[in-house]
Design a protein around this motif. Structure first.
Motif, short mmCIF file in Angstrom:
data_model
loop_
_atom_site.label_atom_id
_atom_site.label_comp_id
_atom_site.label_asym_id
_atom_site.label_seq_id
_atom_site.Cartn_x
_atom_site.Cartn_y
_atom_site.Cartn_z
N CYS A 1 92.43 74.15 59.00
CA CYS A 1 91.70 73.56 57.87
C CYS A 1 92.43 73.83 56.55
O CYS A 1 92.58 72.94 55.71
CB CYS A 1 90.27 74.08 57.80
N LYS A 2 92.88 75.07 56.37
CA LYS A 2 93.60 75.42 55.14
C LYS A 2 94.91 74.67 55.06
O LYS A 2 95.29 74.17 53.98
CB LYS A 2 93.85 76.93 55.11
N SER A 3 95.61 74.56 56.18
CA SER A 3 96.87 73.82 56.21
C SER A 3 96.64 72.35 55.84
O SER A 3 97.38 71.78 55.03
CB SER A 3 97.49 73.90 57.61
N THR A 4 95.59 71.76 56.42
CA THR A 4 95.29 70.35 56.15
C THR A 4 94.91 70.15 54.68
O THR A 4 95.33 69.17 54.05
CB THR A 4 94.14 69.88 57.05
N ALA A 5 94.13 71.07 54.12
CA ALA A 5 93.71 70.95 52.72
C ALA A 5 94.92 70.99 51.79
O ALA A 5 95.05 70.17 50.86
CB ALA A 5 92.73 72.07 52.36
N ILE A 6 95.82 71.93 52.04
CA ILE A 6 97.01 72.07 51.20
C ILE A 6 97.92 70.86 51.35
O ILE A 6 98.43 70.31 50.36
CB ILE A 6 97.78 73.37 51.54
N SER A 7 98.14 70.43 52.60
CA SER A 7 99.06 69.30 52.84
C SER A 7 98.53 68.01 52.22
O SER A 7 99.29 67.22 51.66
CB SER A 7 99.30 69.11 54.33
N HIS A 8 97.21 67.80 52.29
CA HIS A 8 96.65 66.58 51.71
C HIS A 8 96.71 66.60 50.19
O HIS A 8 97.03 65.59 49.56
CB HIS A 8 95.20 66.38 52.18
N LYS A 9 96.40 67.75 49.60
CA LYS A 9 96.48 67.84 48.14
C LYS A 9 97.91 67.59 47.66
O LYS A 9 98.13 66.86 46.68
CB LYS A 9 96.00 69.23 47.68
N SER A 10 98.86 68.18 48.36
CA SER A 10 100.26 67.98 48.00
C SER A 10 100.69 66.54 48.25
O SER A 10 101.42 65.94 47.45
CB SER A 10 101.16 68.93 48.82
N THR A 11 100.23 65.98 49.36
CA THR A 11 100.61 64.61 49.72
C THR A 11 100.14 63.61 48.68
O THR A 11 100.90 62.72 48.26
CB THR A 11 100.04 64.25 51.10
N PHE A 12 98.89 63.73 48.25
CA PHE A 12 98.38 62.77 47.27
C PHE A 12 99.10 62.91 45.94
O PHE A 12 99.28 61.93 45.21
CB PHE A 12 96.88 62.93 47.11
N ALA A 13 99.56 64.13 45.62
CA ALA A 13 100.36 64.32 44.41
C ALA A 13 101.71 63.60 44.56
O ALA A 13 102.20 62.96 43.62
CB ALA A 13 100.57 65.80 44.13
N VAL A 14 102.30 63.69 45.77
CA VAL A 14 103.58 63.03 46.03
C VAL A 14 103.42 61.51 45.99
O VAL A 14 104.24 60.80 45.40
CB VAL A 14 104.14 63.47 47.40
N LEU A 15 102.36 60.99 46.62
CA LEU A 15 102.13 59.55 46.62
C LEU A 15 101.94 59.03 45.20
O LEU A 15 102.42 57.94 44.86
CB LEU A 15 100.90 59.20 47.47
N ALA A 16 101.26 59.82 44.37
CA ALA A 16 101.09 59.43 42.96
C ALA A 16 102.45 59.37 42.27
O ALA A 16 102.73 58.44 41.49
CB ALA A 16 100.17 60.43 42.25
N GLU A 17 103.31 60.35 42.56
CA GLU A 17 104.65 60.37 41.96
C GLU A 17 105.47 59.16 42.41
O GLU A 17 106.17 58.54 41.60
CB GLU A 17 105.38 61.66 42.35
N ILE A 18 105.39 58.83 43.71
CA ILE A 18 106.15 57.69 44.22
C ILE A 18 105.67 56.40 43.56
O ILE A 18 106.47 55.56 43.15
CB ILE A 18 106.01 57.59 45.76
N ARG A 19 104.34 56.26 43.44
CA ARG A 19 103.80 55.05 42.79
C ARG A 19 104.24 54.99 41.32
O ARG A 19 104.60 53.92 40.82
CB ARG A 19 102.28 55.04 42.89
N GLN A 20 104.21 56.13 40.64
CA GLN A 20 104.63 56.17 39.23
C GLN A 20 106.10 55.79 39.11
O GLN A 20 106.50 55.07 38.18
CB GLN A 20 104.37 57.55 38.64
N CYS A 21 106.93 56.29 40.05
CA CYS A 21 108.35 55.93 40.05
C CYS A 21 108.54 54.44 40.26
O CYS A 21 109.39 53.81 39.62
CB CYS A 21 109.10 56.72 41.13
N CYS A 22 107.75 53.88 41.18
CA CYS A 22 107.84 52.44 41.46
C CYS A 22 107.43 51.62 40.24
O CYS A 22 108.09 50.64 39.88
CB CYS A 22 106.96 52.07 42.66
N ILE A 23 106.32 52.03 39.59
CA ILE A 23 105.85 51.30 38.41
C ILE A 23 106.89 51.41 37.29
O ILE A 23 107.18 50.42 36.60
CB ILE A 23 104.49 51.87 37.94
N LYS A 24 107.44 52.62 37.10
CA LYS A 24 108.48 52.80 36.08
C LYS A 24 109.69 51.94 36.41
O LYS A 24 110.32 51.35 35.52
CB LYS A 24 108.87 54.28 36.00
#
Length: 585
Positions: A82-105
């Motif tokens: 559960c802790k692993s999944t919580a950390i990985s998902h929080k990190s993943t959504f931060a990465v996806l946001a970065e990728i989208r921001q890079c694409c928009i830029k």
């Protein structure tokens, strides 16, 4: 050059979250490891029971330590996972946001030609759906697949320590089952790529159908248009049905053969036990632990299709991130005024097509009023868009304030030019916020003042919510003329030294044309104005009228000069006057 694996490429995109994702992997490994503890405890309890005798019976107390350890292992598995999944998902959504921001830029640095070549549905599919699907790779494959591969390896080593013969026998069905899996996965990348193409066609068809619904209804073409949409959906469903059907037998073999470790372990272990070459306790331990190896490996292999998908998805995302940009410096250029100079400019939207502009040379002085006129398709809008920096040219030069556009940052070009097109886009927001986009820091009072200057305050006040009225997607809740006046207000609020009006009065009815012309005169006061107009009567006072025909400059001069020297302008003027007289009649 060998292409990097999908996992490595995704890992590279997640650089900012590496430490957290590594922690997630570690916790996942501990979770899978804790999951093996109940198997070990079960084997120990069975061994205790078998060693029991009438004179030396096994008590509950004897089993209690193993029961407690098994419980701790089960709880540990849940907690770590559960802790692993919580950390990985929080990190993943931060990465996806970065990728989208890079694409928009990235999109903001691409030429309009590159953007316009992409269907809206395709870009939406990349920015929303495909980037979102990387969530499985980052949040699950990295921690879960790593843990579910690493821990079985440790367990297999333990099996070899106990009895290398049974360890080998326990692994016989695994490679056999994997052969069926690999036979299926061999065609997976190509199939998934084809699936993405078919899905893209379906998305584009849906977007086109929805966007064109007004035309479809107006011309009663619902049946024809719906058939195209329905065919795209049917093709998509048929492809997936055929693909899944073709893999069904192989996958069934894999799922039944791969986990069947006891088919070899039981008879072989029994033979070794009878011959006295293995003890009861070791036989039981190998039998129980070998069953524990299979589950994590199956879990890991279940991610192989997602991993294969990730390769195609990353390629699509990278097609945006690696698209050729307009190459401009970051440091602002020292501009000497806002004179515009085009010298021997030739331009084509596509390298394989004919030039739209041919050897254009043109001077536009600071503070002057300039009009581009000519037949439809002559190249007027192309000239205005090149001046606005929407494309970079390869032949000739365009200078602003003594500097070539390619040596000026795109942001600086945008700051110096207010561009109002015939079809201006309004965002699905309030009228107030759409106007405020011209200068985000503007106050409500400044927004309302500029709306009055643009002649749109009266109709805005007539709306139920006034300036807080939502205009709908693309400004759908407003008429074409109302959208245009808001676009003019937005440009006025920007207060740029150069104003380009690309047929900005096209949607304005005669009753409101005078209001808009007054607004435009306020907008361009003291500024450089470049306007494309289909109503020649609106540009007769221009300092310079440029007549464009077939991508070349046909003539230039004032209204009076062109009436005397340009046959094309004379014909256009006569046609315009005749049209106006017909309207009056």
């Amino acid at each position: 050059m060998k292409k990097e694996s999908p996992l490595k490429r995704v890992w590279g995109m997640a650089e900012s979250q590496h430490s957290k994702l590594k922690l997630s992997v570690l916790l996942a490994v501990l979770g899978v490891g804790a999951g093996f503890i109940p198997y070990y405890c079960s084997a120990k309890i069975i061994i205790l029971l078998l060693s029991s005798s009438t004179s030396n019976p096994v008590t509950f107390g004897d089993c209690l330590p193993y029961l407690a350890l098994a419980l701790a292992g089960s709880i540990g598995k849940v907690c770590f996972s559960c802790k692993s999944t919580a950390i990985s998902h929080k990190s993943t959504f931060a990465v996806l946001a970065e990728i989208r921001q890079c694409c928009i830029k990235k999109l903001s640095n691409l030429s309009m030609g590159t953007l316009q070549a992409q269907p809206v549905g395709h870009l939406k599919n990349i920015l929303v759906d495909q980037i979102e699907s990387l969530e499985v790779t980052l949040a699950h494959i990295l921690p879960d697949m790593t843990a579910n591969i690493l821990m079985p390896i440790v367990l297999i080593i333990a099996l070899f320590v106990i009895d290398w013969r049974l360890a080998l026998i326990s692994m016989v069905t695994m490679p056999l089952g994997m052969c069926f899996m690999m036979a299926t996965m061999k065609t997976y990348p190509a199939k998934f790529k084809e699936a993405m193409e078919i899905g893209k066609k379906m998305n584009d068809s849906i977007v086109e159908y929805v966007n064109g619904i007004e035309v479809i209804k107006a011309f009663n073409q619902g049946g024809v248009a719906y058939k195209g949409y329905a065919d795209a959906v049917t093709d998509n469903a048929a492809f997936y049905y055929g693909w899944m059907k073709s893999t069904q037998k192989m996958m069934a073999c894999y799922r039944n053969i791969f986990p069947a470790v006891l088919l070899g372990v039981l008879p072989a272990g029994l033979g070794f036990y009878i011959s006295g070459s293995i003890t009861t306790s070791d036989f039981i331990m190998v039998m129980i632990l070998s069953m524990g190896v299979v589950g994590p490996i199956i879990t890991a292999t279940n991610y192989t299709d997602s991993l294969a998908q990730a390769g195609s998805i990353i390629e699509t995302v990278e097609s945006v991130l690696n698209a050729p940009e307009q190459h401009h410096p970051v440091k602002e250029a020292e501009l000497e005024g806002t004179d515009i100079e085009l010298t021997n400019v030739s331009f084509s939207y596509d390298k394989d097509s004919a030039d739209v502009l041919n050897d254009i040379s043109l001077s536009i002085k600071e503070g002057s009023v300039n009009a581009l006129v000519g037949p439809s398709g002559s190249g007027k809008s192309t000239i205005s868009k090149l001046i606005a920096g929407f494309w970079d040219i390869e032949q000739g030069s365009i200078c602003l304030g003594g500097k070539e556009l390619k040596d000026i940052p795109l942001s600086q070009i945008a700051d110096n030019i207010a561009y109002v097109a015939q079809n201006n886009f309004l965002f699905d927001d309030t009228i107030r916020e759409n106007i405020r986009m011209g200068r985000p820091g503007a106050t409500d009072e400044e927004v309302e003042l500029v709306a009055k200057s643009a002649g749109c305050d009266a109709f805005i006040q007539g709306l139920e919510q006034g300036y807080d009225t939502n205009v709908g997607g693309g400004g759908a809740h407003l008429s074409g003329g109302e959208r245009q006046r808001i676009a003019i207000a937005r440009a006025m609020l920007k207060d740029a030294p150069i104003v380009i009006l690309d047929e900005a009065t096209a949607y304005i009815d005669p009753e409101n044309e005078a209001i808009l012309q007054t607004a435009i005169s306020k907008l361009v006061q003291g500024k450089t104005l470049i306007m494309i107009a289909h109503r020649l009567s609106t540009i007769t006072a221009a300092d310079q009228i440029i007549v464009v025909d077939h991508g070349t400059i046909n003539a230039r001069g004032t209204h009076e000069e062109l009436l005397e020297t340009s046959k094309l302008y004379q014909e256009m003027w006569e046609a315009h006057i005749g049209a106006k007289e017909s309207e009056v009649a």
